[in-house]
Enzyme design. Structure first.
Site, short mmCIF file in Angstrom:
data_model
loop_
_atom_site.label_atom_id
_atom_site.label_comp_id
_atom_site.label_asym_id
_atom_site.label_seq_id
_atom_site.Cartn_x
_atom_site.Cartn_y
_atom_site.Cartn_z
N ASP A 13 -2.19 2.10 -17.45
CA ASP A 13 -3.46 1.87 -18.14
C ASP A 13 -4.33 3.13 -18.22
O ASP A 13 -5.56 3.06 -18.20
CB ASP A 13 -4.26 0.73 -17.46
N LYS A 16 -2.52 5.52 -22.51
CA LYS A 16 -1.34 6.07 -23.21
C LYS A 16 -1.29 5.65 -24.67
O LYS A 16 -0.92 6.44 -25.54
CB LYS A 16 -0.05 5.60 -22.51
N ALA A 39 3.82 -3.95 -20.50
CA ALA A 39 2.88 -2.92 -20.95
C ALA A 39 1.83 -3.53 -21.88
O ALA A 39 2.10 -4.48 -22.60
CB ALA A 39 3.64 -1.83 -21.69
N GLY A 40 0.65 -2.96 -21.84
CA GLY A 40 -0.40 -3.33 -22.79
C GLY A 40 -1.09 -2.05 -23.22
O GLY A 40 -1.77 -1.42 -22.43
N HIS A 41 -0.83 -1.63 -24.45
CA HIS A 41 -1.37 -0.36 -24.96
C HIS A 41 -2.38 -0.65 -26.06
O HIS A 41 -2.05 -1.26 -27.07
CB HIS A 41 -0.23 0.51 -25.49
N THR A 42 -3.61 -0.23 -25.83
CA THR A 42 -4.69 -0.56 -26.76
C THR A 42 -5.05 0.64 -27.63
O THR A 42 -5.22 1.75 -27.12
CB THR A 42 -5.95 -0.98 -25.97
N GLN A 223 3.63 1.86 -18.26
CA GLN A 223 3.28 1.94 -16.84
C GLN A 223 2.91 3.38 -16.47
O GLN A 223 2.38 4.09 -17.30
CB GLN A 223 4.42 1.40 -15.95
N THR A 238 6.89 -1.09 -10.69
CA THR A 238 7.64 -1.84 -11.69
C THR A 238 9.12 -1.52 -11.51
O THR A 238 9.49 -0.70 -10.65
CB THR A 238 7.11 -1.55 -13.11
N THR A 300 -2.57 -9.35 -18.73
CA THR A 300 -2.84 -10.52 -17.89
C THR A 300 -4.32 -10.83 -17.75
O THR A 300 -4.68 -11.84 -17.13
CB THR A 300 -2.25 -10.30 -16.48
N ARG A 304 -8.99 -4.83 -13.05
CA ARG A 304 -8.27 -3.69 -12.46
C ARG A 304 -9.08 -3.15 -11.29
O ARG A 304 -10.31 -3.11 -11.36
CB ARG A 304 -8.09 -2.60 -13.52
N LYS A 330 -11.20 8.75 -20.73
CA LYS A 330 -12.33 7.97 -20.20
C LYS A 330 -13.35 8.81 -19.44
O LYS A 330 -13.99 8.34 -18.50
CB LYS A 330 -11.82 6.79 -19.36
N VAL A 413 -13.51 10.76 -24.90
CA VAL A 413 -14.88 10.41 -24.50
C VAL A 413 -15.30 9.05 -25.05
O VAL A 413 -16.48 8.74 -25.17
CB VAL A 413 -15.87 11.52 -24.94
P1 GDP Z 1 -2.40 2.19 -21.60
O1 GDP Z 1 -1.70 1.01 -21.01
O2 GDP Z 1 -2.17 3.43 -20.84
O3 GDP Z 1 -2.13 2.36 -23.07
O4 GDP Z 1 -3.96 1.87 -21.46
P2 GDP Z 1 -4.69 0.48 -21.83
O5 GDP Z 1 -4.79 0.38 -23.30
O6 GDP Z 1 -4.11 -0.64 -21.08
O7 GDP Z 1 -6.10 0.74 -21.16
C1 GDP Z 1 -6.92 1.79 -21.56
C2 GDP Z 1 -8.25 1.20 -22.09
O8 GDP Z 1 -9.21 2.20 -22.15
C3 GDP Z 1 -8.13 0.62 -23.50
O9 GDP Z 1 -8.99 -0.47 -23.61
C4 GDP Z 1 -8.61 1.77 -24.37
O10 GDP Z 1 -9.19 1.33 -25.59
C5 GDP Z 1 -9.67 2.37 -23.49
N1 GDP Z 1 -9.87 3.82 -23.65
C6 GDP Z 1 -8.93 4.77 -23.89
N2 GDP Z 1 -9.50 5.99 -23.88
C7 GDP Z 1 -10.81 5.81 -23.61
C8 GDP Z 1 -11.92 6.69 -23.45
O11 GDP Z 1 -11.83 7.90 -23.52
N3 GDP Z 1 -13.12 6.10 -23.16
C9 GDP Z 1 -13.28 4.76 -23.05
N4 GDP Z 1 -14.50 4.29 -22.77
N5 GDP Z 1 -12.26 3.91 -23.20
C10 GDP Z 1 -11.04 4.42 -23.48
P1 IMO Z 2 0.81 -0.12 -19.12
O1 IMO Z 2 1.96 0.38 -19.94
C1 IMO Z 2 -0.67 -1.32 -15.23
C2 IMO Z 2 2.12 -3.45 -12.61
C3 IMO Z 2 1.87 -4.91 -12.32
C4 IMO Z 2 2.45 -5.00 -10.92
C5 IMO Z 2 3.66 -4.08 -10.99
C6 IMO Z 2 4.97 -4.80 -11.26
O2 IMO Z 2 -0.16 -0.95 -19.87
O3 IMO Z 2 0.19 1.02 -18.37
P2 IMO Z 2 6.03 -5.92 -13.41
O4 IMO Z 2 5.56 -7.07 -14.25
O5 IMO Z 2 6.20 -4.64 -14.16
O6 IMO Z 2 7.23 -6.25 -12.58
O7 IMO Z 2 4.84 -5.70 -12.35
O8 IMO Z 2 3.39 -3.17 -12.05
N1 IMO Z 2 2.19 -3.11 -14.06
C7 IMO Z 2 1.24 -2.44 -14.70
N2 IMO Z 2 0.04 -1.99 -14.30
N3 IMO Z 2 -0.25 -1.06 -16.47
C8 IMO Z 2 0.96 -1.48 -16.88
O9 IMO Z 2 1.48 -1.13 -18.08
C9 IMO Z 2 1.75 -2.24 -16.01
N4 IMO Z 2 2.97 -2.84 -16.09
C10 IMO Z 2 3.23 -3.35 -14.88
O10 IMO Z 2 0.50 -5.21 -12.36
O11 IMO Z 2 1.55 -4.44 -10.00
MG MG Z 3 -2.11 -0.90 -20.35
#
Ligand code: GDP
Ligand code: IMO
Ligand code: MG
Length: 424
Positions: A13, A16, A39-42, A223, A238, A300, A304, A330, A413
């Protein structure tokens, strides 16, 4: 720069998705090489927010081919639903390419993930319950079922029956839960075949040709380094390799093809799920990071855990991944604090650790040694050039660069595409 790995340098998170989206504008291919829909990529573009779990972040660019390579585990229902979701947003999922060697997440994997966690009780990992661990377990036990098996219905049925032979002994006896019906699973999965067929190919060959033709290939980690099965905080990890080596193994591309390895790190740090976390904050500073940073899981919805930047962990990520650059995300969230802390060491049992400890118990028992740096206390979300950032923010960046001995090439930022400062 023709082949670049973008990976998480912390516990996931890190941002990425938004980072890959930024580089994908100039990429011909974006490749997911490990993990699955854990994974959850926003990605935020204007007022639109797109959350992807399996489809690579390159999907936003019609010029980019999204590839789901052999090291991933694929829940086909999730993949097809995600294709429908992106199509509903006006994006074209037709070019998505899926490796015939990728393993399938089966319904019994999801079930096992849930019951194993229940069985572990207070020792549970806090998985996403998507069946990731059990799917990789079967892969390594050589019990796995691959995407290509779907195209031979007889073989597929035999493999499901053989797998359930075993699972249906385990589910009731060990986990006190109902056995599963092979017929239902076979019908459901064979029902996905025709929609998947046009997407499935030899992705290793596809990428080899692309790299030889000088195409831009981006590898999108899921991850993060500290969740790596080999190099993370085992067992709270993971079941795949989100580190740089995983990108080559998981996509069938040789290591010499890689030109750049970019680590994505938040300006602070977070983790979701259980496991040790030396710099975790249990006070209002941590709460502020969670609320301002919107630190709730994309997959989920879990809150965090947040804490100050851990320099030992970041230097460790530089080491195990051979990072060539860091993308710091961030930064804007730190505007809320008068002073900013960074952990430069751990103290445990009278000993001082300056390197990320190989002995896991140190991570549980240590007190972080913090250095305090001045905050900037002003809104930086409008900064677009390094000169737009306050002096203290620039000092924070320089401080990190010196500590990790790797340049920070970009600082974000805000979540929106344009909220970015390019340093180099
Ligand atoms: P990933 O799993 O690594 O792709 O990250 P996630 O998408 O799960 O979580 C990152 C969160 O931070 C998302 O909601 C993004 O929209 C947000 N985000 C990313 N870069 C920035 C930033 O520079 N500032 C802020 N405030 N939010 C950000
Ligand atoms: P992104 O790509 C953050 C964590 C879970 C748990 C452990 C194992 O969005 O960064 P799993 O379901 O993979 O067997 O769970 O890994 N986890 C993550 N934490 N970001 C993720 O993906 C994750 N994918 C798995 O919360 O602790
Ligand atoms: Mg994520």
């Amino acid at each position: 720069m023709s082949a670049t790995i973008v990976l998480g340098a912390q516990w996931g998170d890190e941002g990425k998705g938004r980072v890959v989206d930024y580089f994908a504008e100039n990429a011909d291919f974006v490749v997911r090489f490990q993990g699955g829909n854990n994974a959850g990529h926003t990605i935020v573009v204007g007022d639109e927010k797109l959350a992807l779990s399996l489809i690579p972040s390159g999907i936003l660019y019609p010029t980019c081919t999204p590839v789901i390579a052999s090291g991933t585990v694929i829940d086909p229902a999730v993949l097809l639903a995600e294709m429908d979701m992106v199509a509903g947003k006006g994006l074209d999922p037709t070019p998505v390419r899926v490796s015939s060697n990728a393993h399938l997440i089966m319904p019994y994997h999801r079930k096992l993930d849930a019951v194993i966690e229940r069985y572990l009780g207070k020792n549970q990992i806090g998985t996403t319950k998507k069946g990731i661990g059990p799917a990789y377990t079967d892969k390594y036990s050589r019990f796995g079922i691959r995407v290509q098996d779907l195209f031979d219905p007889k073989i597929f049925a035999e493999k499901v029956e053989a797998a359930l032979e075993e699972k249906n002994r385990i589910l009731p006896r060990v986990y006190n839960t109902l056995p599963m019906d092979s017929g239902e699973i076979i019908d459901e999965y064979l029902g996905f075949t025709e929609r998947l067929r046009p997407h499935v190919t030899d992705t290793s060959l596809l990428l080899d040709k692309a790299i030889k033709a000088g195409k831009e290939v981006l590898f999108e980690g899921a991850q993060g380094t500290l969740l790596d099965i080999d190099h993370g905080t085992y067992p709270f990890v993971t079941s795949s390799n989100p580190t740089a080596g995983g990108a080559v193994v998981g996509s069938g591309v040789g290591p010499k093809a890689i030109d750049e390895i970019i680590g994505v790190a938040k300006a602070y740090i977070s983790r979701v799920g259980t496991g040790p976390f030396p710099t975790e904050l249990h006070d209002e500073v941590g709460d502020t990071m969670i609320e301002l940073g919107g630190e709730y899981g994309t997959v989920t919805g879990r809150r965090r855990r947040c804490g100050w930047l851990d320099m030992l962990a970041l230097r460790y990520a530089v080491r195990v991944n051979s990072l060539t650059k860091v993308f710091l995300t961030k930064m804007d969230i730190l505007s809320a604090f008068d002073t900013i802390k960074v952990a430069t060491g751990y103290r445990a049992d009278g000993e001082t650790h300056e390197e990320f400890p190989a002995q896991q118990s140190v991570l549980y028992n240590c007190e972080p040694i913090f250095e305090e740096l001045p905050g900037w206390g002003e809104d930086i979300t409008g900064a677009r050039e390094i000169g737009d950032l306050p002096k203290q923010a620039r000092s924070y960046i320089e401080y990190i660069e010196e500590a990790i001995e790797v340049p920070i090439g970009w600082v974000s930022v805000g979540p929106e595409r344009s909220q970015l400062v390019t340093i180099q």
